[in-house]
Design a protein around this motif. Structure first.
Motif, mmCIF file in Angstrom:
data_model
loop_
_atom_site.group_PDB
_atom_site.id
_atom_site.type_symbol
_atom_site.label_atom_id
_atom_site.label_comp_id
_atom_site.label_asym_id
_atom_site.label_seq_id
_atom_site.Cartn_x
_atom_site.Cartn_y
_atom_site.Cartn_z
ATOM 1 N N ASP A 175 -1.186 2.136 0.569
ATOM 2 C CA ASP A 175 -1.486 1.524 1.861
ATOM 3 C C ASP A 175 -2.720 2.168 2.474
ATOM 4 O O ASP A 175 -2.847 3.395 2.525
ATOM 5 C CB ASP A 175 -0.301 1.690 2.819
ATOM 6 C CG ASP A 175 -0.583 1.090 4.184
ATOM 7 O OD1 ASP A 175 -0.573 -0.143 4.296
ATOM 8 O OD2 ASP A 175 -0.844 1.865 5.134
ATOM 9 N N VAL A 179 -9.516 -5.350 8.335
ATOM 10 C CA VAL A 179 -8.933 -5.555 7.000
ATOM 11 C C VAL A 179 -9.707 -6.635 6.253
ATOM 12 O O VAL A 179 -10.032 -6.485 5.066
ATOM 13 C CB VAL A 179 -7.435 -5.916 7.107
ATOM 14 C CG1 VAL A 179 -6.910 -6.445 5.766
ATOM 15 C CG2 VAL A 179 -6.635 -4.700 7.527
ATOM 16 N N ALA A 183 -4.559 -7.560 0.464
ATOM 17 C CA ALA A 183 -3.907 -7.417 1.762
ATOM 18 C C ALA A 183 -3.018 -8.628 2.006
ATOM 19 O O ALA A 183 -3.245 -9.707 1.446
ATOM 20 C CB ALA A 183 -4.937 -7.303 2.879
ATOM 21 N N GLY A 239 -4.604 -3.231 2.293
ATOM 22 C CA GLY A 239 -4.925 -2.982 3.687
ATOM 23 C C GLY A 239 -3.812 -3.431 4.615
ATOM 24 O O GLY A 239 -3.130 -4.429 4.367
ATOM 25 N N SER A 240 -3.615 -2.690 5.684
ATOM 26 C CA SER A 240 -2.672 -3.087 6.742
ATOM 27 C C SER A 240 -3.268 -2.644 8.058
ATOM 28 O O SER A 240 -4.294 -1.974 8.091
ATOM 29 C CB SER A 240 -1.306 -2.429 6.531
ATOM 30 O OG SER A 240 -1.341 -1.065 6.898
#
Length: 329
Positions: free
Chosen positions: A184, A193, A205, A159-160
């Motif tokens: 991603d 996130v 993450a 996660g971003s």
């Protein structure tokens, strides 16, 4: 054609927002008011840190200091607004250095350059940590890499908070350095996130070590793999750095909120603000605030030290952006 129109509309919106917000600030600075313009919503970490600075800076300057929030577009709306204001030391930018550097690399509508600003003081630095959801039980980074760098391995979802964000670039550098197969998955910020990790929607993450993250780690709801520094984080002394693995060396990333001014600000004003902010962040009260926020200690920076640090961060992110093929969108 539609894409060009969309980008032009976004650019015009950015400029309009900056110009609109500059009006009240201009009036206030005429009345000897200093404005701390925060590039994020009220209540976030950078905003809280700015408000912690406010009374000390007000006493040092002998005039009113107000905090104004101008969020949006990865911090670039607030940054553009400060650059459009008079460069007289009365309008200061509070943002994260990561966003200030990365926004022009990731968003086509952002026209400023990071060199258009001078760093005065870092006010809220913290390590990034690589964490996984509770389903994973890797003994460390070496095991994670050994199991997932093979072509037949399952692709890990990471996660971003979107294209060109600091976690996106940290993940890209990690992928290049380790060969781990990763996908991603963009979200709208740190909170979504973390929620995706808790619900096991994503595998892992890179997140800043905030108190909420530390609580989830201690409760066993997310699992830490390592921190992105050369020394262990004081709040997680039992968790290794990623540099203690076989695969990563000099893998150092931090999230750091800071105070900036336009580079055109007169030198006497820059020196005065640098000295005053240095005294505030070195105070016992501000250091207690940092500990409560699970942040790393802050040392006052000379202007030369600030310039060297900021330049090194710009070079690092630009190098990784080039290696990973990041293009403005």
């Amino acid at each position: 054609m539609l894409l060009q129109l969309h980008r032009r509309a976004a650019s015009l919106a950015l400029l309009a927002a900056a110009a609109l917000a500059a009006g009240p600030a201009a009036a206030q600075t005429g009345a000897k008011v200093t404005v701390l313009r925060v590039a994020y919503p009220a209540g976030g970490p950078a905003d809280v840190a700015a408000r912690k600075l406010q009374p000390g800076l007000q006493a040092a300057l002998g005039q009113a200091v107000v905090v104004e929030n101008l969020p949006g577009a990865g911090g670039s709306i607030g940054a553009a607004n400060v650059l459009a204001a008079a460069a007289d030391g009365k309008t200061l930018l509070v943002t994260t250095g990561n966003d200030l550097i990365l926004a022009p690399l990731a968003m086509a509508q952002v026209r400023y350059k990071p060199e258009s600003y001078r760093l005065l003081a870092t006010i809220l630095p913290t390590d990034f940590a690589l964490v996984t959801n509770a389903d994973h039980a890797f003994k460390g980074l070496d095991e994670l890499v050994d199991r997932h760098r093979q072509a037949s391995a399952k692709e890990l979802s990471v996660g971003s908070w979107g294209h060109g964000s600091a976690p996106y670039l940290v993940g890209a550098d990690f992928k290049l350095a380790t060969g781990v197969r990763m996908l991603d998955v963009p979200y709208k910020g740190a909170a979504p996130v973390l929620q995706a990790l808790l619900t096991k929607e994503i595998d892992m993450a890179f997140v800043p070590l905030a108190p909420s993250v530390l609580d989830f780690i201690r409760q066993g709801r997310i699992r830490p793999i390592g921190v992105t520094n050369t020394q262990r984080n004081p709040y997680l002394p039992e968790v290794p750095t990623l540099n203690e693995s076989r695969y990563l060396k000099d893998f150092v990333y931090s999230a750091w909120a800071a105070v900036f001014v336009p580079a055109a600000t007169p030198e006497p004003a820059v020196r005065q603000l640098s000295r005053q902010l240095g005294e505030i962040v070195a105070s016992d009260d501000f250091q207690r605030f940092l500990r409560d926020a699970a942040a790393l200690p802050v040392q006052p920076l000379t202007l030369d030290q600030a310039s060297s640090f900021y330049t090194a961060e710009m070079e690092k992110f630009r190098r990784i952006a080039k290696r990973s093929g990041l293009e403005p969108q």
